[in-house]
Write a protein that holds these residues in place. Structure first.
Motif, mmCIF file in Angstrom:
data_model
loop_
_atom_site.group_PDB
_atom_site.id
_atom_site.type_symbol
_atom_site.label_atom_id
_atom_site.label_comp_id
_atom_site.label_asym_id
_atom_site.label_seq_id
_atom_site.Cartn_x
_atom_site.Cartn_y
_atom_site.Cartn_z
ATOM 1 N N ILE A 153 3.138 -0.615 22.139
ATOM 2 C CA ILE A 153 3.623 -1.634 23.079
ATOM 3 C C ILE A 153 2.461 -2.526 23.512
ATOM 4 O O ILE A 153 2.615 -3.749 23.608
ATOM 5 N N LEU A 154 1.303 -1.937 23.736
ATOM 6 C CA LEU A 154 0.127 -2.709 24.142
ATOM 7 C C LEU A 154 -0.283 -3.704 23.048
ATOM 8 O O LEU A 154 -0.607 -4.855 23.338
ATOM 9 N N LYS A 155 -0.236 -3.273 21.790
ATOM 10 C CA LYS A 155 -0.560 -4.180 20.679
ATOM 11 C C LYS A 155 0.443 -5.330 20.606
ATOM 12 O O LYS A 155 0.059 -6.480 20.411
ATOM 13 N N LYS A 156 1.726 -5.016 20.785
ATOM 14 C CA LYS A 156 2.741 -6.070 20.773
ATOM 15 C C LYS A 156 2.537 -7.037 21.934
ATOM 16 O O LYS A 156 2.710 -8.239 21.782
ATOM 17 N N LEU A 157 2.161 -6.496 23.100
ATOM 18 C CA LEU A 157 1.887 -7.349 24.255
ATOM 19 C C LEU A 157 0.698 -8.264 23.981
ATOM 20 O O LEU A 157 0.747 -9.461 24.270
ATOM 21 N N ASN A 189 -0.406 -9.291 21.119
ATOM 22 C CA ASN A 189 0.033 -10.284 20.141
ATOM 23 C C ASN A 189 0.849 -11.379 20.837
ATOM 24 O O ASN A 189 0.648 -12.569 20.593
ATOM 25 N N PHE A 190 1.761 -10.978 21.722
ATOM 26 C CA PHE A 190 2.574 -11.924 22.486
ATOM 27 C C PHE A 190 1.692 -12.837 23.334
ATOM 28 O O PHE A 190 1.892 -14.053 23.371
ATOM 29 N N LEU A 191 0.704 -12.247 24.014
ATOM 30 C CA LEU A 191 -0.197 -13.044 24.861
ATOM 31 C C LEU A 191 -1.021 -14.018 24.018
ATOM 32 O O LEU A 191 -1.302 -15.140 24.445
ATOM 33 N N GLY A 192 -1.425 -13.588 22.816
ATOM 34 C CA GLY A 192 -2.167 -14.466 21.917
ATOM 35 C C GLY A 192 -1.308 -15.620 21.431
ATOM 36 O O GLY A 192 -1.737 -16.783 21.447
ATOM 37 N N GLU A 193 -0.094 -15.318 21.012
ATOM 38 C CA GLU A 193 0.821 -16.359 20.534
ATOM 39 C C GLU A 193 1.220 -17.315 21.646
ATOM 40 O O GLU A 193 1.467 -18.490 21.400
ATOM 41 N N SER A 194 1.279 -16.820 22.874
ATOM 42 C CA SER A 194 1.654 -17.656 24.020
ATOM 43 C C SER A 194 0.478 -18.470 24.557
ATOM 44 O O SER A 194 0.660 -19.291 25.453
ATOM 45 N N GLY A 195 -0.726 -18.203 24.063
ATOM 46 C CA GLY A 195 -1.899 -18.960 24.489
ATOM 47 C C GLY A 195 -2.611 -18.419 25.713
ATOM 48 O O GLY A 195 -3.527 -19.048 26.224
ATOM 49 N N ASN A 254 -10.706 -8.179 27.944
ATOM 50 C CA ASN A 254 -11.595 -7.768 26.858
ATOM 51 C C ASN A 254 -11.425 -6.282 26.552
ATOM 52 O O ASN A 254 -10.602 -5.603 27.165
ATOM 53 N N GLU A 255 -12.208 -5.790 25.591
ATOM 54 C CA GLU A 255 -12.077 -4.412 25.117
ATOM 55 C C GLU A 255 -12.313 -3.388 26.227
ATOM 56 O O GLU A 255 -11.663 -2.346 26.261
ATOM 57 N N GLU A 256 -13.230 -3.663 27.103
ATOM 58 C CA GLU A 256 -13.548 -2.720 28.185
ATOM 59 C C GLU A 256 -12.333 -2.496 29.085
ATOM 60 O O GLU A 256 -12.068 -1.381 29.509
ATOM 61 N N HIS A 257 -11.584 -3.561 29.369
ATOM 62 C CA HIS A 257 -10.396 -3.424 30.208
ATOM 63 C C HIS A 257 -9.346 -2.568 29.510
ATOM 64 O O HIS A 257 -8.708 -1.719 30.141
ATOM 65 N N ILE A 258 -9.193 -2.760 28.211
ATOM 66 C CA ILE A 258 -8.219 -1.965 27.454
ATOM 67 C C ILE A 258 -8.665 -0.509 27.399
ATOM 68 O O ILE A 258 -7.854 0.406 27.579
ATOM 69 N N ARG A 259 -9.946 -0.279 27.141
ATOM 70 C CA ARG A 259 -10.466 1.093 27.072
ATOM 71 C C ARG A 259 -10.221 1.825 28.389
ATOM 72 O O ARG A 259 -9.729 2.943 28.413
ATOM 73 N N LYS A 296 -7.260 -15.616 23.931
ATOM 74 C CA LYS A 296 -7.788 -16.197 22.688
ATOM 75 C C LYS A 296 -8.248 -15.129 21.701
ATOM 76 O O LYS A 296 -8.256 -15.357 20.508
ATOM 77 N N ASN A 297 -8.643 -13.981 22.179
ATOM 78 C CA ASN A 297 -9.226 -12.938 21.336
ATOM 79 C C ASN A 297 -8.237 -11.803 21.064
ATOM 80 O O ASN A 297 -8.616 -10.647 20.954
ATOM 81 N N SER A 298 -6.964 -12.127 20.906
ATOM 82 C CA SER A 298 -5.936 -11.094 20.788
ATOM 83 C C SER A 298 -6.095 -10.239 19.528
ATOM 84 O O SER A 298 -5.871 -9.031 19.577
ATOM 85 N N LEU A 299 -6.490 -10.828 18.407
ATOM 86 C CA LEU A 299 -6.648 -10.032 17.180
ATOM 87 C C LEU A 299 -7.738 -8.982 17.335
ATOM 88 O O LEU A 299 -7.572 -7.834 16.903
ATOM 89 N N ARG A 300 -8.841 -9.359 17.949
ATOM 90 C CA ARG A 300 -9.929 -8.402 18.186
ATOM 91 C C ARG A 300 -9.465 -7.289 19.121
ATOM 92 O O ARG A 300 -9.778 -6.113 18.918
ATOM 93 N N LEU A 301 -8.687 -7.633 20.123
ATOM 94 C CA LEU A 301 -8.181 -6.640 21.073
ATOM 95 C C LEU A 301 -7.160 -5.716 20.410
ATOM 96 O O LEU A 301 -7.153 -4.508 20.665
ATOM 97 N N ILE A 302 -6.318 -6.253 19.553
ATOM 98 C CA ILE A 302 -5.347 -5.437 18.819
ATOM 99 C C ILE A 302 -6.075 -4.443 17.922
ATOM 100 O O ILE A 302 -5.715 -3.266 17.851
ATOM 101 N N ASN A 303 -7.123 -4.906 17.231
ATOM 102 C CA ASN A 303 -7.921 -4.006 16.388
ATOM 103 C C ASN A 303 -8.567 -2.906 17.223
ATOM 104 O O ASN A 303 -8.657 -1.757 16.787
ATOM 105 N N PHE A 304 -9.011 -3.243 18.415
ATOM 106 C CA PHE A 304 -9.616 -2.255 19.306
ATOM 107 C C PHE A 304 -8.593 -1.183 19.685
ATOM 108 O O PHE A 304 -8.907 0.005 19.689
ATOM 109 N N VAL A 305 -7.371 -1.592 19.990
ATOM 110 C CA VAL A 305 -6.315 -0.623 20.314
ATOM 111 C C VAL A 305 -6.050 0.261 19.097
ATOM 112 O O VAL A 305 -5.928 1.481 19.225
ATOM 113 N N ASP A 306 -5.980 -0.352 17.903
ATOM 114 C CA ASP A 306 -5.773 0.419 16.665
ATOM 115 C C ASP A 306 -6.844 1.495 16.492
ATOM 116 O O ASP A 306 -6.543 2.637 16.154
#
Length: 182
Positions: free
Chosen positions: A98-102, A104-110, A69-74, A113-123
């Protein structure tokens, strides 16, 4: 707790560690190959960053990949990476990308589940992370700790104890990610 229970628990923990190390290595390899990076140094740094992030999640935070989740990324971006990772200013600026690409990769690989929200958080936090990277080389270790405490960080919204956990597990927050805080 008996000696047998302790030995059994230690054995389960060793099995978990072995499984997670294997998962971190295979995900790092698959992710790096999926990017089709030509430069050896860039490929090595990407693998290093991915393994460091997954090790942080699995062994420092004691979380499974689905609990991300976002807290882990922060915490990774603003606490763990500046103190524990080796990089120069230029490669440091690549960490959020690289973290955003990762993610996205984890989201696409299943895996997540919340990869888009996490990518936005990194942004949202990339500019602030880059400021920390710039200051990392300019300050001493004491000044660096002070500078990190002064800079505001956009945090994930507070979650109530009885609300669903933001990691997507379906459990209540107090029974999932909030367990260590309670």
């Amino acid at each position: 707790m008996t000696i047998t229970d302790i030995a059994e628990k230690e054995s389960e923990e060793r099995k978990r560690e072995k499984r997670l190390v294997h998962l971190a290595n295979s995900l790092s390899r698959e992710f790096t190959e999926s990017l089709r990076i030509k430069a050896k140094s860039e490929k090595e740094f990407t693998a290093y960053l991915v393994k460091s992030y997954l090790d942080y999640l699995f062994f420092d935070r004691h979380k499974e990949i689905s609990e991300l989740n976002e807290e882990h990324i922060r915490r990774f971006l603003f606490e763990f990476a500046p103190r524990n990772l080796s990089y120069d200013k230029e490669t440091g600026k690549e960490i959020p990308t690289i973290l955003k690409k990762l993610l996205n990769f984890l989201g696409e690989s299943g895996y997540v589940k919340n990869s888009l929200r996490l990518i936005n958080f990194v942004d949202e936090n990339t500019k602030q992370f880059n400021k920390i990277i710039q200051e990392k080389k300019k300050t001493t270790s004491k000044e660096q700790k002070t500078a990190k405490n002064i800079l505001p960080v956009k945090e994930a919204p507070k979650v109530g104890r009885n609300n669903p956990c933001p990691c997507g597990s379906g459990k209540k927050y107090k029974k999932c990610c909030g367990r260590s805080k309670v």
